[in-house]
Design an enzyme around this catalytic site. Structure first.
Site, PDB file in Angstrom:
ATOM      1  N   HIS A 121       0.871  -1.298  -0.012  1.00  0.00           N
ATOM      2  CA  HIS A 121      -0.007  -0.094  -0.022  1.00  0.00           C
ATOM      3  C   HIS A 121       0.934   1.187  -0.096  1.00  0.00           C
ATOM      4  O   HIS A 121       2.030   1.062   0.425  1.00  0.00           O
ATOM      5  CB  HIS A 121      -0.709   0.078   1.132  1.00  0.00           C
ATOM      6  CG  HIS A 121      -1.897   1.112   1.251  1.00  0.00           C
ATOM      7  ND1 HIS A 121      -1.680   2.426   1.554  1.00  0.00           N
ATOM      8  CD2 HIS A 121      -3.337   1.091   0.963  1.00  0.00           C
ATOM      9  CE1 HIS A 121      -2.920   2.995   1.791  1.00  0.00           C
ATOM     10  NE2 HIS A 121      -3.934   2.221   1.369  1.00  0.00           N
ATOM     11  N   ASP A 198       3.320  -4.371   8.018  1.00  0.00           N
ATOM     12  CA  ASP A 198       2.080  -3.560   7.874  1.00  0.00           C
ATOM     13  C   ASP A 198       0.868  -4.835   8.123  1.00  0.00           C
ATOM     14  O   ASP A 198       0.545  -5.515   7.336  1.00  0.00           O
ATOM     15  CB  ASP A 198       1.904  -3.054   6.314  1.00  0.00           C
ATOM     16  CG  ASP A 198       0.565  -2.423   6.149  1.00  0.00           C
ATOM     17  OD1 ASP A 198      -0.329  -2.408   7.026  1.00  0.00           O
ATOM     18  OD2 ASP A 198       0.422  -2.048   5.109  1.00  0.00           O
ATOM     19  N   GLN A 201      -4.655  -5.280   6.928  1.00  0.00           N
ATOM     20  CA  GLN A 201      -5.383  -6.116   6.522  1.00  0.00           C
ATOM     21  C   GLN A 201      -5.326  -7.566   7.033  1.00  0.00           C
ATOM     22  O   GLN A 201      -6.079  -8.422   6.639  1.00  0.00           O
ATOM     23  CB  GLN A 201      -5.089  -6.314   4.862  1.00  0.00           C
ATOM     24  CG  GLN A 201      -5.161  -4.917   4.175  1.00  0.00           C
ATOM     25  CD  GLN A 201      -6.965  -4.607   4.127  1.00  0.00           C
ATOM     26  OE1 GLN A 201      -7.594  -5.309   4.305  1.00  0.00           O
ATOM     27  NE2 GLN A 201      -6.923  -3.349   3.656  1.00  0.00           N
ATOM     28  N   LYS A 224     -10.510  -0.780  10.514  1.00  0.00           N
ATOM     29  CA  LYS A 224     -10.626  -1.802   9.621  1.00  0.00           C
ATOM     30  C   LYS A 224     -11.160  -3.149  10.433  1.00  0.00           C
ATOM     31  O   LYS A 224     -11.089  -4.268   9.960  1.00  0.00           O
ATOM     32  CB  LYS A 224      -9.375  -2.107   8.973  1.00  0.00           C
ATOM     33  CG  LYS A 224      -9.005  -1.013   7.887  1.00  0.00           C
ATOM     34  CD  LYS A 224      -7.696  -1.397   7.125  1.00  0.00           C
ATOM     35  CE  LYS A 224      -7.316  -0.002   6.324  1.00  0.00           C
ATOM     36  NZ  LYS A 224      -8.020   0.018   5.148  1.00  0.00           N
ATOM     37  N   CYS A 364      -4.677   2.364  -3.589  1.00  0.00           N
ATOM     38  CA  CYS A 364      -3.578   3.048  -3.024  1.00  0.00           C
ATOM     39  C   CYS A 364      -2.214   2.099  -3.383  1.00  0.00           C
ATOM     40  O   CYS A 364      -1.466   1.838  -2.367  1.00  0.00           O
ATOM     41  CB  CYS A 364      -3.843   3.312  -1.831  1.00  0.00           C
ATOM     42  SG  CYS A 364      -5.070   4.582  -1.569  1.00  0.00           S
TER      43      CYS A 364
END
Length: 409
Positions: A121, A198, A201, A224, A364
């Site tokens: 991302h 990261d 997700q 999220k 993104c």
């Protein structure tokens, strides 16, 4: 097994009609909807405990502080960090990763190397570009195999003794690819590099154990994972956080301020300048409570069940291309696709007319989209969470077939 129909009753937003159709919300990779328990936590704070934290001795301030720090402990336990000193509240994953890239500027030298993947991302790409440009370090990309998985041979070749930071997404927001971040971290550490993950997700969808993962830094967002916007987390190993200077300065993060210099307070508040997002942190704690009542393993299994149900139906649609791993066990609940002859924005608009909310664009992640050779520089994306059902999957497939018929493609 998850009873998604029962869970849906906790989410008021899902009860609405969109374009004369019941809402089917499949944009969970962008943001999830919020259960009543989270909305009530926000309301309760503002109605009964609204005060600043850490600074007051009156009753409201003490209650707000207790709830705020209780939320930090919930985060610590959720990702299995050793100490709440390692849990920093931020505005979200983007802020968290920017902080790490700012930490990196404090130690990077010319000719040092930073390794990321092509599937990152922009939040885990642009800050590293800036850090490399500011320090003279070199930014290197790891590319993909033909089926959309990270090329581990390329990764092993790219990480060298010059590498100082390796920053990789655990789950791609475009491909759904689940990356072996623990193994990647082992390779990074063998070369003396820091491992940054990261987790935007992954954290809402699968069990996270930063101790077992041995990540040096781990970032994720509240919105999220059923929480509100504007709240996120940066986990960092305590011994590392103690070595870095703060990114922001002002109230709350100081120990003593003199006319010519200042000293910093202890972790985690050393990095939390100013009034924090108190309500957001408390509501994130409520979101974690809600997720724990369902079970993170059950959530992951539910999403895998939905993938196994809907992917074959999507692949059967003539002209539809799915990007990412063909093995659903290597994919999170994210499906990016295109319909031949149609721009993804047209597809998303047509689906919206059927009440189906999906994403369309470059998500993104423009370098990745460019590598996918999508021709239009975009994809449509459906993403799933705990309140999605097989009926939602059927509605997606049916809406796509109607779209093909309408546009005659």
């Amino acid at each position: 097994m998850i009873d998604a129909e029962k869970i849906r009753q906790d989410f008021p937003v899902l009860e609405q009609i969109v374009n004369d159709e019941p809402l089917v919300y499949l944009d969970n990779a962008a943001t999830t909807q919020k259960p009543k328990a989270v909305l009530e936590a926000l309301q309760h704070y503002y109605e009964t405990d609204n005060a600043n934290v850490h600074r007051g001795v009156h009753t409201l301030a003490e209650r707000a502080t207790a709830d705020f720090e209780a939320a930090r402990e919930k985060v610590r336990a959720f990702i299995n960090a050793k100490s709440t000193k390692e849990i920093l509240f931020t505005r979200g994953t983007t802020t968290s990763l920017n902080w790490v890239a700012q930490f990196a500027r404090q130690i990077l030298q010319p000719n040092d190397e930073i390794v990321i993947s092509i599937m990152e991302h922009h939040s885990n790409l642009v800050p590293w570009q800036q850090a490399a440009q500011a320090t003279g370090a070199t930014l290197k990309f790891v590319y993909l195999t033909e089926n959309g998985e990270l090329d581990m041979n390329d990764l092993r070749a790219k990480i060298t003794d010059k590498t100082k930071f390796v920053s990789i997404t655990q789950v791609s927001n475009v491909l759904g690819t689940i990356n072996p971040v623990k193994e990647i971290g082992q390779i990074a550490h063998e070369h003396g590099a820091y491992m940054v993950v990261d987790g935007a997700q992954s954290t809402p969808h699968m069990a996270i154990d930063v101790e077992d993962m041995n990540a040096d830094f781990f970032a994720f967002s509240g919105h999220k994972m059923l929480g509100p916007t504007g709240i996120g987390v940066l986990y960092g190993k305590e011994e590392l956080l103690n070595t870095f200077e703060p990114i922001e300065f002002g109230g709350e993060m100081i120990d003593f301020v003199y006319e010519d210099h200042s000293t910093w307070t202890e972790l985690p508040w050393k990095f939390e300048a100013g009034t924090p997002n108190i309500a957001g942190a408390i509501a994130l704690g409520a979101a974690i409570d809600y997720i724990n009542t369902i079970g993170i393993s059950e959530i992951h299994a539910h999403e895998q069940e939905l993938l196994n149900y809907v992917v074959p139906k999507l692949r059967a649609i003539d002209g539809l291309t799915i990007y990412g791993p063909t093995d659903n066990s290597k994919r999170g609940g994210v499906i990016s696709f295109n319909l031949a002859g149609l721009h993804p924005h047209d597809v998303a608009t047509a689906l919206d007319m059927e009440g189906v909310a999906v994403r369309a664009g470059h998500h993104c992640a423009q370098p990745l989209i460019n590598k996918l050779n999508t021709e239009v520089g975009a994809t449509a994306r459906a993403s799933f969470y705990i309140y999605n059902t097989k009926a939602d999957c059927d509605k997606l497939v049916d809406a796509l077939l109607k779209t093909k018929e309408f546009f005659n493609v």
